[in-house]
Design a protein around this motif. Structure first.
Motif, short mmCIF file in Angstrom:
data_model
loop_
_atom_site.label_atom_id
_atom_site.label_comp_id
_atom_site.label_asym_id
_atom_site.label_seq_id
_atom_site.Cartn_x
_atom_site.Cartn_y
_atom_site.Cartn_z
N ALA A 11 0.80 -1.23 -0.03
CA ALA A 11 0.03 0.03 0.05
C ALA A 11 0.86 1.27 0.14
CB ALA A 11 -0.86 0.09 1.16
N PRO A 12 0.40 2.28 -0.52
CA PRO A 12 1.16 3.60 -0.28
C PRO A 12 1.21 4.32 1.26
CG PRO A 12 -1.13 3.99 -1.11
CD PRO A 12 -1.03 2.53 -1.06
N GLY A 13 2.24 4.98 1.30
CA GLY A 13 2.16 5.68 2.62
C GLY A 13 2.49 4.87 3.72
N THR A 14 2.33 5.23 4.90
CA THR A 14 2.70 4.39 6.08
C THR A 14 1.97 3.15 5.79
OG1 THR A 14 2.27 6.70 7.18
CG2 THR A 14 2.72 4.90 8.56
N PRO A 15 0.89 2.72 5.81
CA PRO A 15 0.44 1.20 5.66
C PRO A 15 1.22 0.48 4.68
CG PRO A 15 -1.47 3.06 5.38
CD PRO A 15 -0.31 3.81 5.14
N GLY A 16 2.00 0.80 3.82
CA GLY A 16 2.95 0.16 2.93
C GLY A 16 4.19 -0.05 4.00
N LEU A 17 4.57 1.08 4.53
CA LEU A 17 5.85 0.71 5.64
C LEU A 17 5.35 -0.28 6.75
CD1 LEU A 17 6.93 4.36 6.06
CD2 LEU A 17 8.02 2.66 4.40
N PHE A 18 4.02 -0.47 7.18
CA PHE A 18 3.55 -1.18 8.25
C PHE A 18 3.75 -2.59 7.61
CE2 PHE A 18 0.41 1.57 10.77
CZ PHE A 18 1.45 2.42 11.11
N GLN A 19 3.23 -2.69 6.42
CA GLN A 19 3.37 -4.19 5.81
C GLN A 19 4.89 -4.49 5.47
OE1 GLN A 19 0.89 -3.18 2.45
NE2 GLN A 19 -0.90 -2.90 3.41
#
Length: 183
Positions: A11-19
């Motif tokens: 995912a883009p943004g912070t959710p992608g970093l969480f993933q």
């Protein structure tokens, strides 16, 4: 271009970093869930407005766009009210309590010692509880971290404003826990 190699499926943004790193993403998603969505005397829309306000001050385009949309979808007055609060808090048509809490959030964004006793007293006089003051400071502090996390790793950020409307609906429907898992 992100500063780290990330799969384009994230995912883009912070959710992608969480993933990207679920070991840290899951607890961060849980923190956002507790702060912004769990039962509380402040509405979800008001807590999202605090997150959006802090993210604007931190110039984090992803978080300010996302949380502005999440707030707008959950408060009376919608996007026009969110924009008014961000553009001119003093004249925004919100309660004195919320205005005082957002003032505290703005001070927290500048630095913890920027929150003063007169600010806290004003929030209390406007009806804010200790829990609301606590959680406002914690939302602001957490979003300083989330904003720096997103921008510090140059996360991919959508250019299309409509993308944030869709993300907001996913958050409203599914919460922040899904941000760490993508499900």
């Amino acid at each position: 271009m992100p500063h780290i190699a990330m799969s384009p499926e994230l995912a883009p943004g912070t959710p992608g970093l969480f993933q990207y790193r679920p070991e840290t993403g899951r607890p961060l998603g849980e923190l956002a869930e507790v702060l912004l969505r769990n039962p509380h005397s402040l509405s979800r829309g008001d807590r999202e407005l605090i997150a959006a306000y802090v993210s604007v001050l931190n110039q984090c385009r992803f978080c300010s766009s996302t949380h502005s949309e999440v707030s707008a979808a959950q408060i009376s007055g919608g996007r026009a009210l969110v924009d008014k609060v961000i553009d001119d808090l003093d004249s925004a048509p919100i309660s004195a309590k919320l205005k005082a809490l957002i003032t505290i959030a703005g001070a927290t964004t500048r630095g913890g010692h920027e929150v003063t006793s007169p600010m806290v007293d004003a929030a209390r006089q406007a009806g804010a509880t200790d829990t609301e003051i606590h959680d406002t400071v914690l939302i602001a502090a957490a979003f300083c971290m989330f904003n720096r996390y997103c921008d510090g790793l140059a996360a991919i950020v959508p250019d299309d404003p409509a993308a944030y409307v869709g993300m907001a609906q996913m958050i409203i429907n599914d919460g922040y826990r899904m941000c760490a898992t993508g499900h």
